[in-house]
Design a protein around this motif. Structure first.
Motif, PDB file in Angstrom:
ATOM      1  N   LYS A   1       0.833  -1.212   0.000  1.00 26.94           N
ATOM      2  CA  LYS A   1       0.000   0.000   0.000  1.00 26.94           C
ATOM      3  C   LYS A   1       0.864   1.257   0.000  1.00 26.94           C
ATOM      4  O   LYS A   1       0.573   2.225  -0.688  1.00 26.94           O
ATOM      5  CB  LYS A   1      -0.942   0.011   1.204  1.00 26.94           C
ATOM      6  CG  LYS A   1      -2.089  -0.939   1.085  1.00 26.94           C
ATOM      7  CD  LYS A   1      -3.022  -0.785   2.255  1.00 26.94           C
ATOM      8  CE  LYS A   1      -4.184  -1.755   2.131  1.00 26.94           C
ATOM      9  NZ  LYS A   1      -5.135  -1.597   3.229  1.00 26.94           N
ATOM     10  N   LYS A   2       1.947   1.240   0.807  1.00 26.22           N
ATOM     11  CA  LYS A   2       2.862   2.394   0.833  1.00 26.22           C
ATOM     12  C   LYS A   2       3.490   2.610  -0.544  1.00 26.22           C
ATOM     13  O   LYS A   2       3.613   3.737  -1.006  1.00 26.22           O
ATOM     14  CB  LYS A   2       3.956   2.187   1.884  1.00 26.22           C
ATOM     15  CG  LYS A   2       3.489   2.355   3.296  1.00 26.22           C
ATOM     16  CD  LYS A   2       4.655   2.189   4.256  1.00 26.22           C
ATOM     17  CE  LYS A   2       4.187   2.309   5.691  1.00 26.22           C
ATOM     18  NZ  LYS A   2       5.284   2.097   6.639  1.00 26.22           N
ATOM     19  N   THR A   3       3.889   1.542  -1.168  1.00 25.47           N
ATOM     20  CA  THR A   3       4.486   1.643  -2.500  1.00 25.47           C
ATOM     21  C   THR A   3       3.488   2.225  -3.494  1.00 25.47           C
ATOM     22  O   THR A   3       3.829   3.092  -4.308  1.00 25.47           O
ATOM     23  CB  THR A   3       4.957   0.252  -2.975  1.00 25.47           C
ATOM     24  OG1 THR A   3       5.853  -0.290  -2.008  1.00 25.47           O
ATOM     25  CG2 THR A   3       5.653   0.339  -4.309  1.00 25.47           C
ATOM     26  N   LEU A   4       2.243   1.769  -3.417  1.00 26.55           N
ATOM     27  CA  LEU A   4       1.195   2.272  -4.303  1.00 26.55           C
ATOM     28  C   LEU A   4       0.949   3.769  -4.080  1.00 26.55           C
ATOM     29  O   LEU A   4       0.808   4.542  -5.039  1.00 26.55           O
ATOM     30  CB  LEU A   4      -0.093   1.475  -4.105  1.00 26.55           C
ATOM     31  CG  LEU A   4      -1.233   1.797  -5.069  1.00 26.55           C
ATOM     32  CD1 LEU A   4      -0.811   1.532  -6.510  1.00 26.55           C
ATOM     33  CD2 LEU A   4      -2.467   0.988  -4.715  1.00 26.55           C
ATOM     34  N   VAL A   5       0.919   4.196  -2.820  1.00 23.09           N
ATOM     35  CA  VAL A   5       0.721   5.612  -2.494  1.00 23.09           C
ATOM     36  C   VAL A   5       1.892   6.447  -3.008  1.00 23.09           C
ATOM     37  O   VAL A   5       1.700   7.521  -3.592  1.00 23.09           O
ATOM     38  CB  VAL A   5       0.522   5.804  -0.971  1.00 23.09           C
ATOM     39  CG1 VAL A   5       0.593   7.269  -0.577  1.00 23.09           C
ATOM     40  CG2 VAL A   5      -0.794   5.199  -0.532  1.00 23.09           C
ATOM     41  N   VAL A   6       3.104   5.980  -2.830  1.00 21.72           N
ATOM     42  CA  VAL A   6       4.294   6.706  -3.309  1.00 21.72           C
ATOM     43  C   VAL A   6       4.257   6.825  -4.831  1.00 21.72           C
ATOM     44  O   VAL A   6       4.512   7.904  -5.391  1.00 21.72           O
ATOM     45  CB  VAL A   6       5.592   6.020  -2.822  1.00 21.72           C
ATOM     46  CG1 VAL A   6       6.810   6.591  -3.529  1.00 21.72           C
ATOM     47  CG2 VAL A   6       5.735   6.160  -1.317  1.00 21.72           C
TER      48      VAL A   6
ATOM     49  N   LEU B   1       1.640   9.430  -5.738  1.00 23.53           N
ATOM     50  CA  LEU B   1       2.113  10.794  -5.485  1.00 23.53           C
ATOM     51  C   LEU B   1       3.133  11.234  -6.538  1.00 23.53           C
ATOM     52  O   LEU B   1       3.092  12.373  -7.017  1.00 23.53           O
ATOM     53  CB  LEU B   1       2.731  10.892  -4.082  1.00 23.53           C
ATOM     54  CG  LEU B   1       1.755  10.953  -2.919  1.00 23.53           C
ATOM     55  CD1 LEU B   1       2.502  10.885  -1.591  1.00 23.53           C
ATOM     56  CD2 LEU B   1       0.923  12.220  -2.991  1.00 23.53           C
ATOM     57  N   VAL B   2       4.054  10.356  -6.878  1.00 23.47           N
ATOM     58  CA  VAL B   2       5.073  10.684  -7.882  1.00 23.47           C
ATOM     59  C   VAL B   2       4.420  11.009  -9.229  1.00 23.47           C
ATOM     60  O   VAL B   2       4.867  11.890  -9.948  1.00 23.47           O
ATOM     61  CB  VAL B   2       6.095   9.525  -8.015  1.00 23.47           C
ATOM     62  CG1 VAL B   2       6.968   9.674  -9.240  1.00 23.47           C
ATOM     63  CG2 VAL B   2       6.951   9.442  -6.759  1.00 23.47           C
ATOM     64  N   CYS B   3       3.338  10.320  -9.517  1.00 24.70           N
ATOM     65  CA  CYS B   3       2.655  10.561 -10.805  1.00 24.70           C
ATOM     66  C   CYS B   3       1.775  11.810 -10.791  1.00 24.70           C
ATOM     67  O   CYS B   3       1.631  12.485 -11.807  1.00 24.70           O
ATOM     68  CB  CYS B   3       1.813   9.340 -11.187  1.00 24.70           C
ATOM     69  SG  CYS B   3       2.803   7.890 -11.574  1.00 24.70           S
ATOM     70  N   THR B   4       1.166  12.127  -9.661  1.00 23.22           N
ATOM     71  CA  THR B   4       0.223  13.258  -9.628  1.00 23.22           C
ATOM     72  C   THR B   4       0.853  14.585  -9.222  1.00 23.22           C
ATOM     73  O   THR B   4       0.324  15.638  -9.574  1.00 23.22           O
ATOM     74  CB  THR B   4      -0.958  12.961  -8.677  1.00 23.22           C
ATOM     75  OG1 THR B   4      -0.458  12.685  -7.378  1.00 23.22           O
ATOM     76  CG2 THR B   4      -1.799  11.826  -9.189  1.00 23.22           C
ATOM     77  N   LEU B   5       1.954  14.579  -8.494  1.00 21.98           N
ATOM     78  CA  LEU B   5       2.577  15.827  -8.065  1.00 21.98           C
ATOM     79  C   LEU B   5       2.965  16.738  -9.245  1.00 21.98           C
ATOM     80  O   LEU B   5       2.718  17.943  -9.183  1.00 21.98           O
ATOM     81  CB  LEU B   5       3.771  15.564  -7.154  1.00 21.98           C
ATOM     82  CG  LEU B   5       3.413  15.297  -5.687  1.00 21.98           C
ATOM     83  CD1 LEU B   5       4.657  14.989  -4.876  1.00 21.98           C
ATOM     84  CD2 LEU B   5       2.656  16.454  -5.075  1.00 21.98           C
ATOM     85  N   PRO B   6       3.582  16.226 -10.301  1.00 17.99           N
ATOM     86  CA  PRO B   6       3.903  17.127 -11.422  1.00 17.99           C
ATOM     87  C   PRO B   6       2.646  17.755 -12.040  1.00 17.99           C
ATOM     88  O   PRO B   6       2.651  18.919 -12.429  1.00 17.99           O
ATOM     89  CB  PRO B   6       4.609  16.224 -12.429  1.00 17.99           C
ATOM     90  CG  PRO B   6       5.137  15.094 -11.635  1.00 17.99           C
ATOM     91  CD  PRO B   6       4.151  14.902 -10.513  1.00 17.99           C
TER      92      PRO B   6
END
Length: 185
Positions: A4-9, A12-17
């Protein structure tokens, strides 16, 4: 739990930009621009036939496909007008191999014909009678900028205005960028 942590990270990496780009677009405005001329909302010039001082028919559609510098001034042409005509010529010549991509037009805003000496000095420039025309009215929407130099793009859209007393070096830089990055004209 580790998955789950990996999925959240990854999320975030995909949506932050994407979030950052929207925030910058809507919230941040740069203080300055690179261009010297004032960008205008592009607008097409009216479709009308004008007459050159040689008595030939002229319309801006014949110049489509080229960048066009336009000065609207009197045929009596005082020193300031002569200086603007000189700057227009020099801006074009400074483009070297790209000068064929640029046209020049002098719209006469009165019935006065320019002196033969001046016509000879601006050889290759289209000198057109435009007194009372819709084209002249479209260019000079703001009387405060009646002596400005205007730029029409290769698609026939009025798109930029240079100051009434321009700095030719800055105009040349604008055109060097235009010729370098534009595939039009």
């Amino acid at each position: 739990m580790n998955g789950k942590k990996t999925l959240v990270v990854i999320g975030l990496v995909c949506t932050l930009p994407l979030i950052a780009s929207y925030a910058l677009y809507y919230l941040w405005r740069p203080d300055s621009t690179v261009n010297y001329g004032q960008l205008l909302s592009p607008q097409p010039l009216p479709k009308e036939a004008l007459t050159s001082i040689a008595g030939k028919s002229f319309d801006f559609d014949s110049l489509k496909g080229r960048w066009t510098l336009v000065l609207a001034d009197s045929g009596a042409c005082d020193a300031r007008c002569e200086q603007s005509l000189y700057f227009i010529r020099q801006v074009r010549k400074a483009q070297g191999e790209h000068q064929d991509r640029i046209e020049r037009v002098w719209l006469l805003n009165d019935a006065t014909l320019p002196q033969a000496k001046l016509v000879e000095a601006v050889e290759g420039m289209h000198i057109v009678r435009a007194e009372g025309s819709a084209t002249l009215a479209a260019l000079i929407r703001e009387p405060a900028h009646a002596r400005a130099i205007y730029l029409i793009d290769p698609l026939g859209q009025l798109m930029m205005r240079y100051p009434d007393e321009p700095d030719p070096k800055k105009m040349i830089k604008d055109f060097q960028r235009l010729m370098k990055y534009s595939r039009l004209g």
